[in-house]
Scaffold this motif. Structure first.
Motif, PDB file in Angstrom:
ATOM      1  N   TYR A  32      41.828  52.259  18.420  1.00  9.32           N
ATOM      2  CA  TYR A  32      42.956  52.368  19.339  1.00  9.32           C
ATOM      3  C   TYR A  32      42.535  52.574  20.782  1.00  9.32           C
ATOM      4  N   GLY A  33      43.291  51.937  21.674  1.00  5.41           N
ATOM      5  CA  GLY A  33      43.149  52.259  23.074  1.00  5.41           C
ATOM      6  C   GLY A  33      43.619  53.672  23.348  1.00  5.41           C
ATOM      7  N   MET A  34      43.102  54.246  24.404  1.00  5.38           N
ATOM      8  CA  MET A  34      43.460  55.606  24.782  1.00  5.38           C
ATOM      9  C   MET A  34      43.862  55.634  26.250  1.00  5.38           C
ATOM     10  N   ASN A  35      44.692  56.593  26.588  1.00  3.62           N
ATOM     11  CA  ASN A  35      45.181  56.708  27.965  1.00  3.62           C
ATOM     12  C   ASN A  35      45.103  58.141  28.455  1.00  3.62           C
ATOM     13  N   TRP A  36      45.009  58.272  29.764  1.00  3.67           N
ATOM     14  CA  TRP A  36      45.201  59.560  30.438  1.00  3.67           C
ATOM     15  C   TRP A  36      46.446  59.441  31.315  1.00  3.67           C
ATOM     16  N   TYR A  37      47.303  60.431  31.213  1.00  2.70           N
ATOM     17  CA  TYR A  37      48.484  60.550  32.060  1.00  2.70           C
ATOM     18  C   TYR A  37      48.385  61.875  32.821  1.00  2.70           C
ATOM     19  N   ARG A  38      49.226  62.011  33.821  1.00  2.11           N
ATOM     20  CA  ARG A  38      49.334  63.293  34.505  1.00  2.11           C
ATOM     21  C   ARG A  38      50.786  63.523  34.930  1.00  2.11           C
ATOM     22  N   GLN A  39      51.111  64.803  35.070  1.00  2.00           N
ATOM     23  CA  GLN A  39      52.452  65.178  35.522  1.00  2.00           C
ATOM     24  C   GLN A  39      52.340  66.330  36.505  1.00  2.00           C
ATOM     25  N   ALA A  40      52.763  66.048  37.722  1.00  2.00           N
ATOM     26  CA  ALA A  40      52.782  67.071  38.765  1.00  2.00           C
ATOM     27  C   ALA A  40      54.139  67.773  38.743  1.00  2.00           C
ATOM     28  N   CYS A  96      46.064  63.423  27.462  1.00  3.59           N
ATOM     29  CA  CYS A  96      45.616  62.186  26.847  1.00  3.59           C
ATOM     30  C   CYS A  96      46.670  61.723  25.847  1.00  3.59           C
ATOM     31  N   ASN A  97      46.606  60.455  25.539  1.00  2.96           N
ATOM     32  CA  ASN A  97      47.705  59.797  24.829  1.00  2.96           C
ATOM     33  C   ASN A  97      47.160  58.659  23.986  1.00  2.96           C
ATOM     34  N   VAL A  98      47.741  58.494  22.805  1.00  4.63           N
ATOM     35  CA  VAL A  98      47.444  57.330  21.972  1.00  4.63           C
ATOM     36  C   VAL A  98      48.767  56.753  21.506  1.00  4.63           C
ATOM     37  N   VAL A  99      48.824  55.438  21.469  1.00  8.80           N
ATOM     38  CA  VAL A  99      50.055  54.761  21.081  1.00  8.80           C
ATOM     39  C   VAL A  99      49.809  53.959  19.814  1.00  8.80           C
ATOM     40  N   PHE A 100      50.583  54.278  18.787  1.00 13.48           N
ATOM     41  CA  PHE A 100      50.567  53.486  17.564  1.00 13.48           C
ATOM     42  C   PHE A 100      51.769  52.551  17.578  1.00 13.48           C
ATOM     43  N   THR A 101      51.920  51.752  16.554  1.00 15.48           N
ATOM     44  CA  THR A 101      53.013  50.784  16.508  1.00 15.48           C
ATOM     45  C   THR A 101      54.374  51.482  16.584  1.00 15.48           C
ATOM     46  N   TYR A 102      54.520  52.593  15.873  1.00 14.75           N
ATOM     47  CA  TYR A 102      55.823  53.245  15.785  1.00 14.75           C
ATOM     48  C   TYR A 102      55.841  54.660  16.329  1.00 14.75           C
ATOM     49  N   ALA A 103      54.787  55.079  16.982  1.00  9.05           N
ATOM     50  CA  ALA A 103      54.759  56.447  17.491  1.00  9.05           C
ATOM     51  C   ALA A 103      53.721  56.567  18.583  1.00  9.05           C
ATOM     52  N   ARG A 104      53.896  57.573  19.415  1.00 17.93           N
ATOM     53  CA  ARG A 104      52.885  57.903  20.397  1.00 17.93           C
ATOM     54  C   ARG A 104      52.647  59.414  20.339  1.00 17.93           C
ATOM     55  N   TYR A 105      51.420  59.786  20.614  1.00 18.90           N
ATOM     56  CA  TYR A 105      51.033  61.186  20.516  1.00 18.90           C
ATOM     57  C   TYR A 105      50.422  61.670  21.828  1.00 18.90           C
ATOM     58  N   TRP A 106      50.632  62.955  22.077  1.00 20.72           N
ATOM     59  CA  TRP A 106      50.135  63.592  23.292  1.00 20.72           C
ATOM     60  C   TRP A 106      49.355  64.844  22.934  1.00 20.72           C
ATOM     61  N   GLY A 107      48.395  65.164  23.775  1.00 25.07           N
ATOM     62  CA  GLY A 107      47.751  66.463  23.669  1.00 25.07           C
ATOM     63  C   GLY A 107      48.600  67.513  24.365  1.00 25.07           C
ATOM     64  N   GLN A 108      48.064  68.744  24.420  1.00 26.41           N
ATOM     65  CA  GLN A 108      48.814  69.844  25.028  1.00 26.41           C
ATOM     66  C   GLN A 108      48.671  69.862  26.541  1.00 26.41           C
TER      67      GLN A 108
END
Length: 116
Positions: A32-40, A96-108
Motif C-alpha cells: 500500500y501507498g502511504m501518506n502524511w497529512y497535517r492539521q494546524a 500518517c494515513n493508509v487508504v484501502f478500497t473501503y476504508a482509510r486509517y489514521w494514526g494518533q
C-alpha cells in the motif's frame, strides 16, 4: 487490526529539522501507498506527502516541496517524513494515513511546533 503509530514530533526553531516515523501493523505494508497529512489549529487537514507501495514515486504539497522528503522501509513496516528548513507555518499535528478500497486509517498524530 490496522495500527499506525507516529513518533518524532517536538519543538524546533525555524530552520531546524525533524524526522517523523510511522510504524504500521495489521496489514501487508508493502502493498500500500502511504501518506502524511497535517492539521494546524483552525485549519482543515491537508495532504503533505505521499509515497507508492514500493517507494518508487512520491508527491508533495507545494508548500513543502524541496524541504520535506517522504521515504519508507518495507522491511521495518515504517514510513518516514524528513522535514528540513522548518518554518513556523509548518506547526501542526502530523498524521500518517493508509487508504484501502473501503476504508482509510489514521494514526494518533504527533505534534510539530516550529517557533523561536
Amino acid at each position: 487490526q490496522v495500527r499506525l503509530v507516529e513518533s518524532g514530533g517536538g519543538w524546533v526553531q525555524p530552520g531546524g529539522s525533524l524526522r517523523l516515523s510511522c510504524a504500521a501493523s495489521g496489514f501487508t505494508f508493502s502493498k500500500y501507498g502511504m501518506n502524511w497529512y497535517r492539521q494546524a489549529p483552525g485549519k482543515e487537514r491537508e495532504l503533505v506527502a505521499g509515497i507508492t507501495s514500493a517507494g518508487g514515486s512520491t508527491n508533495y504539497a507545494d508548500s513543502v516541496k524541496g524541504r520535506f522528503t517522504i521515504s519508507r522501509d518495507n522491511a521495518k513496516n515504517t514510513v518516514y517524513l524528513q522535514m528540513n528548513s522548518l518554518k513556523p507555518e509548518d506547526t501542526a499535528v502530523y498524521y500518517c494515513n493508509v487508504v484501502f478500497t473501503y476504508a482509510r486509517y489514521w494514526g494518533q498524530g504527533t505534534q510539530v511546533t516550529v517557533s523561536s
